[in-house]
Write a protein that holds these residues in place. Sequence first.
Motif, mmCIF file in Angstrom:
data_model
loop_
_atom_site.group_PDB
_atom_site.id
_atom_site.type_symbol
_atom_site.label_atom_id
_atom_site.label_comp_id
_atom_site.label_asym_id
_atom_site.label_seq_id
_atom_site.Cartn_x
_atom_site.Cartn_y
_atom_site.Cartn_z
ATOM 1 N N VAL A 72 48.095 12.708 11.710
ATOM 2 C CA VAL A 72 48.274 13.485 10.480
ATOM 3 C C VAL A 72 49.746 13.777 10.206
ATOM 4 O O VAL A 72 50.091 14.631 9.389
ATOM 5 N N SER A 73 50.602 13.049 10.882
ATOM 6 C CA SER A 73 52.031 13.220 10.702
ATOM 7 C C SER A 73 52.446 12.719 9.313
ATOM 8 O O SER A 73 52.024 11.640 8.886
ATOM 9 N N ASN A 74 53.247 13.501 8.650
ATOM 10 C CA ASN A 74 53.778 13.110 7.330
ATOM 11 C C ASN A 74 52.737 12.839 6.253
ATOM 12 O O ASN A 74 52.979 12.069 5.333
ATOM 13 N N GLY A 127 52.302 15.722 2.196
ATOM 14 C CA GLY A 127 52.709 15.500 0.813
ATOM 15 C C GLY A 127 52.040 14.322 0.129
ATOM 16 O O GLY A 127 52.386 13.977 -0.997
ATOM 17 N N GLN A 128 51.067 13.702 0.799
ATOM 18 C CA GLN A 128 50.420 12.531 0.198
ATOM 19 C C GLN A 128 49.195 12.900 -0.630
ATOM 20 O O GLN A 128 48.337 13.646 -0.173
ATOM 21 N N GLY A 129 49.098 12.312 -1.816
ATOM 22 C CA GLY A 129 47.892 12.474 -2.628
ATOM 23 C C GLY A 129 46.724 11.740 -2.008
ATOM 24 O O GLY A 129 46.865 11.026 -1.023
ATOM 25 N N GLY A 130 45.556 11.897 -2.616
ATOM 26 C CA GLY A 130 44.358 11.232 -2.111
ATOM 27 C C GLY A 130 43.908 11.785 -0.781
ATOM 28 O O GLY A 130 44.242 12.926 -0.421
ATOM 29 N N THR A 131 43.121 11.017 -0.049
ATOM 30 C CA THR A 131 42.664 11.446 1.277
ATOM 31 C C THR A 131 42.669 10.272 2.245
ATOM 32 O O THR A 131 42.054 9.243 1.971
ATOM 33 N N ILE A 132 43.365 10.435 3.351
ATOM 34 C CA ILE A 132 43.441 9.344 4.336
ATOM 35 C C ILE A 132 42.075 9.081 4.961
ATOM 36 O O ILE A 132 41.846 8.004 5.489
ATOM 37 N N LEU A 133 41.176 10.075 4.898
ATOM 38 C CA LEU A 133 39.827 9.869 5.460
ATOM 39 C C LEU A 133 38.895 9.213 4.448
ATOM 40 O O LEU A 133 37.741 8.936 4.750
ATOM 41 N N LYS A 134 39.364 8.999 3.257
ATOM 42 C CA LYS A 134 38.593 8.401 2.169
ATOM 43 C C LYS A 134 37.364 9.255 1.806
ATOM 44 O O LYS A 134 36.968 10.169 2.514
ATOM 45 N N SER A 135 36.823 8.912 0.663
ATOM 46 C CA SER A 135 35.658 9.632 0.157
ATOM 47 C C SER A 135 34.729 8.603 -0.480
ATOM 48 O O SER A 135 35.163 7.506 -0.825
ATOM 49 N N ALA A 136 33.472 8.946 -0.589
ATOM 50 C CA ALA A 136 32.530 8.000 -1.202
ATOM 51 C C ALA A 136 31.284 8.748 -1.667
ATOM 52 O O ALA A 136 30.986 9.836 -1.190
ATOM 53 N N ARG A 137 30.604 8.191 -2.607
ATOM 54 C CA ARG A 137 29.275 8.707 -2.981
ATOM 55 C C ARG A 137 28.312 8.348 -1.864
ATOM 56 O O ARG A 137 28.487 7.342 -1.177
ATOM 57 N N CYS A 138 27.274 9.140 -1.696
ATOM 58 C CA CYS A 138 26.286 8.775 -0.690
ATOM 59 C C CYS A 138 24.936 9.342 -1.099
ATOM 60 O O CYS A 138 24.536 10.434 -0.676
ATOM 61 N N ASP A 139 24.239 8.592 -1.934
ATOM 62 C CA ASP A 139 22.964 9.083 -2.446
ATOM 63 C C ASP A 139 21.894 9.198 -1.348
ATOM 64 O O ASP A 139 21.030 10.068 -1.393
ATOM 65 N N ALA A 158 42.592 4.248 -3.835
ATOM 66 C CA ALA A 158 42.549 3.979 -2.395
ATOM 67 C C ALA A 158 41.568 4.912 -1.690
ATOM 68 O O ALA A 158 40.886 4.517 -0.753
ATOM 69 N N SER A 159 41.486 6.159 -2.158
ATOM 70 C CA SER A 159 40.590 7.120 -1.514
ATOM 71 C C SER A 159 39.133 6.751 -1.718
ATOM 72 O O SER A 159 38.280 7.063 -0.894
ATOM 73 N N HIS A 160 38.839 6.112 -2.849
ATOM 74 C CA HIS A 160 37.439 5.826 -3.191
ATOM 75 C C HIS A 160 37.132 4.330 -3.173
ATOM 76 O O HIS A 160 36.053 3.941 -3.617
#
Lengths: 323, 323, 323, 323
Positions: A57-59, A62-74, B159-161
């Motif tokens: 999680v270094s640096n 200040g980054q937009g978005g999410t390094i862990l990513k996101s997704a829909r999951c019905d 990138a996040s999605h």
Amino acid sequence: MKKIAVFTSGGDAPGMNACVRAVVRTALYHNIEVVGIRRGYRGMIDGDFVPMTSYSVSNIIGQGGTILKSARCDEFRDIKWRKVAYDNCVKEGIEGLVAIGGNGTFTGAELLMENFGIPTIGCPGTIDNDLYGTDYTIGFDTAVNTALDAIDKIRDTAASHDRVFFVEVMGRDAGFIAMQCGIGGGAEKILVPENPDSIDDVIGTLKSGGEKEKPSHIVVVAEGEEIGNAHFIAQKAKEALPNLDIRVSNLGHIQRGGSPSAIDRIIASRMGIAAVEGLLKGKNNVMSGIIDDKVVYTSFNDAINKKKALDVDLIKMVKILNS
Amino acid sequence: MKKIAVFTSGGDAPGMNACVRAVVRTALYHNIEVVGIRRGYRGMIDGDFVPMTSYSVSNIIGQGGTILKSARCDEFRDIKWRKVAYDNCVKEGIEGLVAIGGNGTFTGAELLMENFGIPTIGCPGTIDNDLYGTDYTIGFDTAVNTALDAIDKIRDTAASHDRVFFVEVMGRDAGFIAMQCGIGGGAEKILVPENPDSIDDVIGTLKSGGEKEKPSHIVVVAEGEEIGNAHFIAQKAKEALPNLDIRVSNLGHIQRGGSPSAIDRIIASRMGIAAVEGLLKGKNNVMSGIIDDKVVYTSFNDAINKKKALDVDLIKMVKILNS
Amino acid sequence: MKKIAVFTSGGDAPGMNACVRAVVRTALYHNIEVVGIRRGYRGMIDGDFVPMTSYSVSNIIGQGGTILKSARCDEFRDIKWRKVAYDNCVKEGIEGLVAIGGNGTFTGAELLMENFGIPTIGCPGTIDNDLYGTDYTIGFDTAVNTALDAIDKIRDTAASHDRVFFVEVMGRDAGFIAMQCGIGGGAEKILVPENPDSIDDVIGTLKSGGEKEKPSHIVVVAEGEEIGNAHFIAQKAKEALPNLDIRVSNLGHIQRGGSPSAIDRIIASRMGIAAVEGLLKGKNNVMSGIIDDKVVYTSFNDAINKKKALDVDLIKMVKILNS
Amino acid sequence: MKKIAVFTSGGDAPGMNACVRAVVRTALYHNIEVVGIRRGYRGMIDGDFVPMTSYSVSNIIGQGGTILKSARCDEFRDIKWRKVAYDNCVKEGIEGLVAIGGNGTFTGAELLMENFGIPTIGCPGTIDNDLYGTDYTIGFDTAVNTALDAIDKIRDTAASHDRVFFVEVMGRDAGFIAMQCGIGGGAEKILVPENPDSIDDVIGTLKSGGEKEKPSHIVVVAEGEEIGNAHFIAQKAKEALPNLDIRVSNLGHIQRGGSPSAIDRIIASRMGIAAVEGLLKGKNNVMSGIIDDKVVYTSFNDAINKKKALDVDLIKMVKILNS
């Protein structure tokens, strides 16, 4: 508690990474192991876990978005798949969860807890600011400033051409973004779902502005606005006021991205710390928020179901500030 | 020459004010009186002249839009109204004009010169960069950076999605903005009118990207793109690749506004100086531009009618840079 | 009340113009005449009054600095000159004042009231956030974000070269800016006057960081920091840790300028409205502030003399967030 | 050629990452293996090589600094250590090098080639723009815009307080940054090493400005300016003009960081592609640059030793633009 997991879910918001960083480092500070789950509930079902270190999680603050990513999951609505997700967590040795997201995220967490009893604390990550139990959600301040910057630019061209611009901003069913960037952008009118305006009001404002020799106008429209979206309202205004040069700009997805503002980084950090420390104190099924600059925990039930009120008195300001 | 006038016309562009400032101050430096004409040819017909002093242009170098305003003026196509405009200029004692704008602006100036012989020099002010006779037009660099900033933000959420975004940028019939912000934004594909791409090419790129486990993509589309606008192309791509999460963002009018970049302020200043000094040297009916960092004058006729070529070799770069 | 005056005084802060705009438009809304006093108390003594209309404050909401200008005015400490200032106000027909500024501004207003009884309400305009009676002062959020942006940039170069940077930020005797931009910038250490750190603590942090293979560091230093300014502390650190590549950056005056953030524009607008409406309700000798998102009035005496506490618990966060 | 290496060296510059990305992807496009060397010549001696894939350079086009890091390396002046470096390269199977940096970087590369015959092509990466053989160096445009943004902010406070600011910008022995951001920022005076100004000139400008009732001034000073640095000159001006409120701001290291501008990303990409393709064509010991928008190769010898001239005629503009 020896091991926890953190994930982001729902629409991404600037500051989510700052929150992930805070969760990871707070866990490490308390000698708790921490893994990231990629793509939220999707990854929980798929067993997509990654070990997190201080360096992971270094640096990223200040980054937009999410390094862990996101997704829909019905599938997660189905208990069968929640069972799979839960089993994956157990196999991984995960004893607690930190869920960063909005309404849908917390609904999922609540169900998981109800069915299988895995303790979860949420952090409010959404640009819409529509969660009860916190003054600000993570990403809101950045989104407002991004929209404001866009409105400032549109004002340049509106003023140069004596035009009227209808600017549509995000916010789903809530007018928080519209209200803030409308007041900040000196909008002549702000249309939010919480305050029903008739088309006639809008037309009246534009008309009286024209008479005051103030022919350029910005009307900010929240996407959930009751009387229709920006294109629809603009069309009505064009019909009523054919002499005005009326344009529409839908700001769209730029509002989700970008490096988070100071406030978003700070509240994301505070909420992330509070989430982990809450788990350690045995809290569960709650969202960590900040009200009046103090950390508070609100039950998922309240966070999801109670309505955060928009201060519609602010709308009065708009009238005064355009005197 | 004792008195000149300056005006802006056509779509506003960041740096127009820096150019107005340069025109005014250069005139004063040479002891020439200078007036501003508000709203371009509209104001010339209406006699809407304002005297300009050094102070009138103080602190405008960094302001977007144009303090002299701009407007459409269809009447100007009629010689009857051009006569009115000319008479107003004569009455005001104006012996030369500096016209800041694009194609339409210079066409008007050429007609005015042809009909009544008033010397005019143009400065290329348009974000589209589609004028022959200059490497850069005033406003282009700023518009590119504004679009780039938006693409960076959209990249965060893409990138996040794991999404594909079709981003539509301005440019009328020219792909200059699309090409620059596409390469700068690391776009996987850039669609410009100068380079016919079939829908199949686009779909092929997206498909092979998906296979390389690179599911997020940015496709930059110039508004004049031959095979259709961003929404149309995105629709086709959705039909062919239903598993991809495809979105569209039309950047719209934000590209016109904002504080000009360093380059735009500098070229605007240089072109403005060159316009006034050109008038003093007896030049006429030409546009002041910058090619290979040197000021050059190009006849309005060439500036309007010759086609500035987009270096389509740059498109090869996109393929290499996505290896 | 038929006529009021507004002025800015002390160091300029982003959002002052938004506040001036709100004061002017609110006065007009209530059919009160309003004049601006240029250069604060200096202009009050010189009789430098300008009538303000709705148009005077058009398009200034996003402008840094103050259109009314600001200046030091040592003479105002002398009752003789305050009498001159008061007489000018009377001559002008001014029945109430809105003073936008900080500590010194309100001290002047209090004396004026005490001596001559002219009702005054203050709006807290200072980037330092060091005024009791409001959560945020006008300009603070912008200054924090400007400093944060600078720290992000310095982080790029620090990380590329494995350097340690001591970054000095503004704040006079208060650590508010340092704390916010330090946490937001992921600083490894934040030195504020409110929390005495010994040089040894700083050196210890840098040393342990080096051992963790984290050789780049940002240490944020508030200008009023007790153990010395950034250059002095950096010098001590260099002596103790000669192997580290230690640099200093003093952010300086960029922190005062720039277009105000959304929050600064909104609170400036709210406080400006509250100031005029407070005068109308007979309030006097108070500052309009915002606490827990509600407008409150605090006596000048308290605003000046009571100490706003910095939440030093936030410093604990820094330790956790660098685990 | 089957395998090449890329490294960054000297002061970091925005756009270096975009160049690394282009080098890596171009090599892969031509089926050449590529490794990164961390910390420039330091890492070459230490054998600090990292294999680079397309993914290694994903999403770095917009990142400031350099992911490959940079470092001083005095040992490299000694052929003994260059031998160690060379042997490491041979062991790694490296047949060609791409060196991103400035003067010192290319001097090292030239020596390495001379001693051991390893082909190297350079890319000009330095904010100073002081390299012969290219119109722009990578990082220059971003640094100029960063400095310009700072000057805009300082102008806000200068204008509000009628102050004179001496703003020191980077540039080592070259006035390129100072000239661009000075003209763009509307500076009243620009001091560059290439154009000897006496202190008297500066004082004369400030004096005549004060008489024109234009009491706020920005004087941009290049750090290498002959008559002394900003603090020294400001001190002299204070002595001569004690009534002016004179301040100094040294912009410092913020000029090195930040997300690169469109131009910097594009030229970095073009130069990186040209470097790899140059190696493939057997070029060697040259720098890839862009002159008049075309890629050109210049021998390291010329790039290092020939002096790129600053167009001092631009200084005349400053006088005109302040009329």
